[in-house]
Scaffold this motif. Structure first.
Motif, short mmCIF file in Angstrom:
data_model
loop_
_atom_site.label_atom_id
_atom_site.label_comp_id
_atom_site.label_asym_id
_atom_site.label_seq_id
_atom_site.Cartn_x
_atom_site.Cartn_y
_atom_site.Cartn_z
N ILE A 75 10.41 -26.40 -13.17
CA ILE A 75 10.18 -26.05 -11.77
C ILE A 75 10.23 -27.37 -10.99
CG2 ILE A 75 8.59 -25.00 -10.12
CD1 ILE A 75 7.43 -23.41 -12.50
N ALA A 76 11.43 -27.79 -10.64
CA ALA A 76 11.61 -29.10 -10.05
C ALA A 76 12.93 -29.14 -9.29
CB ALA A 76 11.62 -30.18 -11.13
N PHE A 77 13.06 -30.13 -8.41
CA PHE A 77 14.38 -30.41 -7.84
C PHE A 77 14.82 -31.79 -8.31
CE2 PHE A 77 11.95 -32.59 -4.56
CZ PHE A 77 12.81 -33.52 -3.98
N VAL A 78 16.11 -31.94 -8.54
CA VAL A 78 16.65 -33.18 -9.11
C VAL A 78 17.75 -33.77 -8.25
CG1 VAL A 78 16.05 -32.53 -11.47
CG2 VAL A 78 18.28 -31.90 -10.55
N ARG A 79 18.15 -33.06 -7.20
CA ARG A 79 19.19 -33.56 -6.29
C ARG A 79 18.96 -32.96 -4.92
NH1 ARG A 79 21.22 -30.07 -9.97
NH2 ARG A 79 21.64 -31.84 -11.32
N ALA A 80 19.56 -33.56 -3.91
CA ALA A 80 19.41 -33.06 -2.54
C ALA A 80 20.57 -33.58 -1.72
CB ALA A 80 18.07 -33.52 -1.95
N GLY A 81 20.61 -33.14 -0.47
CA GLY A 81 21.72 -33.50 0.40
C GLY A 81 22.90 -32.57 0.20
N GLY A 82 24.04 -32.93 0.77
CA GLY A 82 25.22 -32.10 0.63
C GLY A 82 25.42 -31.17 1.81
#
Length: 503
Positions: free
Chosen positions: A92-99
């Motif tokens: 339960i995590a985020f590992v990237r962003a943007g785009g």
């Protein structure tokens, strides 16, 4: 329901020791490090002996604002099938962003970062998990993560967040008791309260790991012995429920096999101590006395009942490899009670925007994705690109997290490109951390290694002409459409000999 038993994280560095270790019922392998067509001989032998192998993903980013990448889901499914696994796990995590969602550069964290415990994040996570469940051939379990930082404006505790996640999706939970300890030290959260709020019947298995404390911050290193507070949380959990499986994680700084076996024995004793307390509580209940410290608070959102829908989650999930069906993992999804758990005065407002079966309307989820994308991009940019810290975050903790991300990035690049520390010698780490300050990671670690080498060469480094030639040759061999050298191990040995001869 099949019980997994006692396991250990399989890593290439300890593969031989794991094969010889007594009392190992199952192992967990990092999914991204397993090639379905070329399984390591050690894993193949373990499977032939009847040892269950569970693939554990680290890069899917289910807590991110974007929908799960179809290619990554396909790869995870292929590994589950190749290993004959009864389930797969992620975080339960985020590992990237943007785009595209934010019209900003794509950024990779290279690490698991916490999602905010808000309605927006929960709605997005639930939809992402349903997408993953539809794509996977076996049930999915998701893990709570360790956090150095907390989000401002959170609306739920960790236990409440996980309870509703399991209730709305039917997903199983991988509970990491070491991460509960990390969040206790770093965020002041009570592990016992978190356990009391969890849907215990949804637990697929449990992680146990070590770490270390520095300047009042706990680092979940997976490179140190399991400390007593983590074992105490495991005992607390085992006093409430018998977990289907427990696994020791160790990712580096591996001790002698006898020390790993000792840690496994300590874990078993912690489980036994919890089981004794559980039996005592059951006997008191059978005698008509209310269990001490137990009551409706164990399932605060559901009163005294362990909801029938939630009970369906536990039935038939861990079945024989190759025959597991996704339906067994989703007993609550779409049921009449799905999404009905609400806490506090927000109930009416939340229900007013929900569609059938308690799910939010699609336009609401799309709006939540947009808001979450902006928030996660701002945080990740502050962590890896040096942009201003978003309002409400602890600036000191953001600095600690940023340094931890850069250090982890340097360590992983050194593993995927071991020639670089050899060529650069003692100057590798300083050079890489300097590069990382102005060059956020935008792709994987292998691309990061190439970009780092290119950066050094473009600035006339390293200063030693021989080392610079070696670095240029290394970069040329890997930056073209096809590698020039087909024997990287021999190449590494040759580079090592040349560098040592210059000293």
């Amino acid at each position: 329901m099949e019980r997994l038993g006692t396991g250990i994280g399989w890593r290439p560095e300890i593969a031989d020791a794991v094969e010889r270790m007594p009392g190992i019922d199952w192992v967990e392998a990092v999914a991204e490090n397993v090639c379905p067509g070329h399984l390591p001989d050690s894993l193949r032998r373990l499977r032939e002996r009847g040892v269950t192998v569970v693939p554990h993903g680290v890069s899917l980013g289910l807590g991110g604002a974007d929908r799960p990448d179809a290619g990554r889901l396909t790869a995870l499914a292929e590994r589950a099938e190749a290993l004959g696994s009864p389930l797969v796990t992620e975080h339960i995590a985020f590992v990237r962003a943007g785009g595209p969602l934010t019209a900003s550069p794509h950024l990779e964290a290279g690490h698991l970062l916490p999602v905010p415990r808000t309605r927006d994040a929960l709605d997005v996570l639930c939809e992402n998990i349903r997408i993953a469940q539809d794509a996977l051939p076996v049930p999915l379990a998701v893990e709570n993560i360790a956090a150095l930082i907390g989000w401002p404006g959170e609306e739920m505790t960790e236990g409440q967040f996980l309870y509703e996640l399991a209730d709305r999706t039917g997903v199983r939970l991988l509970i990491d008791v070491a991460n509960l300890h990390t969040n206790h030290v770093n965020r002041g959260e009570d592990p016992s309260k978190a356990l009391a709020e969890l849907p215990l019947e949804a637990i697929a298995y449990v992680h146990v790991a070590g770490g270390f404390e520095r300047d009042g911050v706990w680092h979940d290193s997976h490179a140190h012995p399991v400390p007593r507070p983590v074992l105490d949380i495991l005992t607390d959990l085992a006093s409430r429920v018998r977990p289907p499986g427990v696994l020791l994680e160790r990712d580096e700084n591996f001790p002698a096999p006898t020390e790993l076996e000792h840690e496994l024995s300590t874990i078993r004793r912690a489980l036994e101590a919890g089981a004794v307390e559980r039996v005592k509580a059951e006997l008191r209940a059978a005698a008509g006395a209310a269990p001490e410290g137990r009551g409706d608070e164990l399932f605060p959102a559901a009163g005294t009942g362990r909801r029938e829908a939630a009970g369906d989650v536990g039935g038939g999930l861990l079945v024989e490899a190759g025959t597991a069906r996704q339906e067994g993992a989703r007993g609550v999804t779409g049921g009449p009670g799905a999404g009905a758990v609400r806490r506090g005065d927000e109930t009416g407002a939340a229900e007013a925007t929900r569609g059938a079966f308690g799910r939010p309307h699609q336009e609401d989820v799309d709006g939540a994705r947009q808001r979450l994308a902006l928030a996660q991009a701002a945080l990740l940019s502050a962590l890896v690109a040096g942009t201003p810290v978003p309002e409400g975050f602890d600036r000191v903790r953001i600095g600690v997290q940023a340094r931890a991300l850069a250090a982890k990035r340097a360590d992983v690049v050194a593993k995927v490109a071991p020639e670089l520390p050899v060529i650069l010698g003692d100057g590798y780490r300083t050079a890489f951390l300097g590069y990382a300050q102005t060059h956020p990671m935008t792709s994987g670690y292998r691309r990061d290694a190439l970009t780092f080498a290119e950066h050094l060469l473009s600035t006339g480094r390293p200063g030693d002409a021989g080392a610079r030639r070696e670095l240029r040759q290394w970069w040329l061999e890997r930056s073209g459409p096809a590698p020039r050298s087909r024997r990287p191990a021999h190449r590494l040995a040759r580079v090592t000999r040349r560098v040592l001869s210059r000293r």
